[in-house]
Design an enzyme around this catalytic site. Structure first.
Site, PDB file in Angstrom:
ATOM      1  N   ASP A  81       0.851  -1.197   0.000  1.00 26.83           N
ATOM      2  CA  ASP A  81       0.000   0.000   0.000  1.00 26.83           C
ATOM      3  C   ASP A  81       0.890   1.250   0.000  1.00 26.83           C
ATOM      4  O   ASP A  81       1.825   1.336   0.806  1.00 26.83           O
ATOM      5  CB  ASP A  81      -0.861  -0.065   1.277  1.00 26.83           C
ATOM      6  CG  ASP A  81      -1.929   0.997   1.338  1.00 26.83           C
ATOM      7  OD1 ASP A  81      -2.388   1.449   0.276  1.00 26.83           O
ATOM      8  OD2 ASP A  81      -2.313   1.365   2.479  1.00 26.83           O
ATOM      9  N   HIS A  82       0.602   2.208  -0.871  1.00 26.34           N
ATOM     10  CA  HIS A  82       1.343   3.472  -0.947  1.00 26.34           C
ATOM     11  C   HIS A  82       2.862   3.279  -1.023  1.00 26.34           C
ATOM     12  O   HIS A  82       3.615   3.876  -0.234  1.00 26.34           O
ATOM     13  CB  HIS A  82       1.024   4.389   0.250  1.00 26.34           C
ATOM     14  CG  HIS A  82      -0.389   4.894   0.259  1.00 26.34           C
ATOM     15  ND1 HIS A  82      -0.820   5.898  -0.566  1.00 26.34           N
ATOM     16  CD2 HIS A  82      -1.469   4.514   0.986  1.00 26.34           C
ATOM     17  CE1 HIS A  82      -2.108   6.116  -0.345  1.00 26.34           C
ATOM     18  NE2 HIS A  82      -2.534   5.290   0.581  1.00 26.34           N
ATOM     19  N   GLY A 217      -8.933   5.746   2.468  1.00 30.22           N
ATOM     20  CA  GLY A 217      -9.644   6.423   3.560  1.00 30.22           C
ATOM     21  C   GLY A 217     -10.996   5.764   3.755  1.00 30.22           C
ATOM     22  O   GLY A 217     -12.002   6.400   4.025  1.00 30.22           O
TER      23      GLY A 217
HETATM   24  P1  13P Z   1      -8.384   4.605   6.714  1.00 29.91           P
HETATM   25  O1  13P Z   1      -7.401   5.515   7.366  1.00 29.91           O
HETATM   26  O2  13P Z   1      -9.701   5.297   6.472  1.00 29.91           O
HETATM   27  O3  13P Z   1      -8.619   3.342   7.438  1.00 29.91           O
HETATM   28  O4  13P Z   1      -7.830   4.249   5.261  1.00 29.91           O
HETATM   29  C1  13P Z   1      -6.813   3.324   5.106  1.00 29.91           C
HETATM   30  C2  13P Z   1      -6.203   3.442   3.759  1.00 29.91           C
HETATM   31  O5  13P Z   1      -6.722   4.092   2.875  1.00 29.91           O
HETATM   32  C3  13P Z   1      -4.947   2.726   3.513  1.00 29.91           C
HETATM   33  O6  13P Z   1      -4.404   3.037   2.278  1.00 29.91           O
END
Ligand code: 13P
Length: 290
Positions: A81-82, A217
């Site tokens: 992720d990211h 998010g």
């Molecule tokens: P939250 O912070 O809303 O849980 O989102 C997590 C997220 O988007 C991880 O990439």
């Protein structure tokens, strides 16, 4: 069973549902997420965010994630992720992750296109799928968001949202498998009720000929809004902050107020169970099981 994110997204598109994608920076969250998915018999994505390296490194948790995915009774994809650098993405690929996100969304558009396209070539050559991001996904000032911290004026600022025509061009040029889009969600704990732009999701879906769209998010959103976002075309929902909060609340309520002394494993189990319960609720909605 270890699968690719691409397979899960194709299946989600067929079922008009979304796959839940959960960050797992500790064994409590990893076990809670897998147990929830197995009990509901639904596929799931487990992911490691580069910003969680201070909690646990990809070298430590990556092999464990891959092993849990292989042992699971349901299809599980392992995703970065990211990812912020080529090095981190390649590291994830070498560890056996089946999907990576390369996030150059804070760079200018042309650089985002160029760098993402390069990453796609590398990842696709070894059968790994790629997610990118277009538009700005800001962070709540509260909690464990990722990347850039939002100014109050950024919250719900449509100027930062993803442009549908640009999304179409971006996918054509980069050949990414999925795209994180900005339409009003933020990472971290919501400071105020999010006001989501569902028409924008629909416009991006149409402009991109039904590309797999990703909601970041994704925790802390109402059930009604999840349903609208999925109906509009969201196929992957990233979720972490509110399952993390649920674990913290459970440890505080169920344990720390009742006895003078606790073993850490009691706290660990309370956290695992709370994460499992929170994730079960989310997976039911994402998979239309409620
Ligand atoms: P939250 O912070 O809303 O849980 O989102 C997590 C997220 O988007 C991880 O990439």
């Amino acid at each position: 069973m270890l699968v690719t994110v691409k397979d899960l997204l194709m299946d989600a598109k067929k079922r008009q549902r979304a796959v839940g994608a959960f960050n797992v920076p500790n064994l409590e969250s990893l076990r809670g997420v897998i147990q929830a998915a197995e009990e509901l018999d639904v596929p799931v994505i487990i992911q490691h965010a580069e910003v969680h390296e201070h909690l646990i490194s990809i070298e430590e948790i990556g092999p464990v994630m891959v092993e849990f995915a292989k042992q699971a009774k349901v299809p599980v994809a392992v995703h970065l992720d990211h990812g912020a650098s080529l090095e981190e993405c390649v590291k994830a690929i070498r560890l056996g992750f089946t999907s990576i996100m390369y996030d150059a969304s804070l760079k200018d558009y042309d650089t985002n296109v160029k760098e993402t396209a390069e990453l796609v070539k590398i990842a696709h050559s070894v059968g790994v799928s790629v997610e990118a991001e277009l538009g700005e996904m800001t962070n709540s000032a509260i909690g464990s968001g990722e990347g850039r911290l939002s100014k109050a004026s950024d919250f719900g600022n449509a100027d930062l949202f993803t442009n549908p025509q640009q999304a179409c061009e971006f996918i054509e040029k980069t050949k990414v498998d999925s795209l994180a889009v900005s339409f009003g969600t933020v990472h971290g704990k919501y400071m105020m009720e999010p006001n989501l732009d569902f028409e924008r999701i629909k416009a991006i879906r149409t402009a991109t000929n039904e590309a797999a769209l990703v909601m970041h998010g994704g925790s802390g959103v109402s059930e009604a809004d999840y349903k609208k976002a999925i109906a509009a075309g969201i196929r992957k929902i990233n979720y972490y902050t509110y399952m993390n909060l649920a674990a913290g609340k459970a440890v505080k309520k169920e344990c720390l107020t009742q006895k003078d002394e606790y073993f850490f494993d009691e706290l660990s189990l309370a956290a695992t169970n709370a994460i499992k319960e929170n994730v079960t609720g989310a997976l039911k909605i994402f998979n239309g099981l409620d």
